[in-house]
Design a protein around this motif. Structure first.
Motif, PDB file in Angstrom:
ATOM      1  N   LYS A  29       0.860  -1.184   0.000  1.00 51.22           N
ATOM      2  CA  LYS A  29       0.000   0.000   0.000  1.00 51.22           C
ATOM      3  C   LYS A  29       0.892   1.227   0.000  1.00 51.22           C
ATOM      4  N   GLN A  30       0.707   2.089  -0.969  1.00 50.80           N
ATOM      5  CA  GLN A  30       1.604   3.209  -1.212  1.00 50.80           C
ATOM      6  C   GLN A  30       1.835   4.102   0.004  1.00 50.80           C
ATOM      7  N   ASN A  31       0.825   4.444   0.736  1.00 50.13           N
ATOM      8  CA  ASN A  31       0.977   5.423   1.820  1.00 50.13           C
ATOM      9  C   ASN A  31       1.199   4.812   3.199  1.00 50.13           C
ATOM     10  N   SER A  32       1.174   3.482   3.296  1.00 47.88           N
ATOM     11  CA  SER A  32       1.327   2.891   4.621  1.00 47.88           C
ATOM     12  C   SER A  32       2.405   1.815   4.714  1.00 47.88           C
TER      13      SER A  32
END
Length: 168
Positions: free
Chosen positions: A148-151
């Protein structure tokens, strides 16, 4: 993180080690070394042990350890999990690899520390080149479908890999 992104790897099995032709066990892995901006340095290793269930299907366990440091941070990451590879045309493979990672991170500027865990499920495949009687170099590309890109602690879900296997 750099372990998976690393483009250089070396065999984890000593040169000249005899391997029985009829052995179903496989051994291998890789090591990586990386340098970057802001005095970044990375050292990583990923040993693996597999068992040939059939001539074309292999399952086993892979581990990973990575040490990273730079002017702004320091981190250590350990991972372990099962893998499965299916070999076809004796030169290609497709595989899956689940890894559970334990990450210890310290920001040097803000004296901030945290520990976290992350799961990854890599799916992909690649090409195998025979480099000896029972030894192969594997070059492939995997994608972490859980990324997951942001996490994520990883910067990307796409992972190139190079490794060595003895016993296939």
């Amino acid at each position: 993180m750099m372990l998976i992104i690393s483009g250089s790897a070396f065999s984890q099995v000593s040169v000249g080690t005899p391997v029985q032709e009829n052995s179903k066990w496989t051994f291998g892995g890789g090591i990586g070394l990386g340098f970057g901006s802001n005095s970044a340095f990375n050292l990583s290793a990923s040993p693996r042990v597999g068992y040939r269930l059939t001539d074309d299907l292999e399952a086993g366990v892979v581990g990973s350890v990575s040490w990273q440091t730079s002017n702004s941070y320091k981190s250590t990451m350990f991972g372990v999990g099962p893998f499965v590879n299916y070999y076809f045309a004796r030169s290609f493979y497709v595989g899956a690899n689940y890894q559970h990672y334990f990450v210890d991170y310290k920001d040097k500027y803000y004296d901030y520390k945290y520990n976290t865990e992350e799961n990854a499920l890599y799916l992909g495949g690649g090409y195998m080149q025979r480099i000896g009687n029972n030894s192969f170099m594997q070059i492939g590309l995997m994608y972490n479908v859980l990324w997951k890109q942001n996490s994520s602690v990883f910067s990307s879900g796409l992972i190139p890999n190079i490794g060595f296997v003895v016993g296939l």
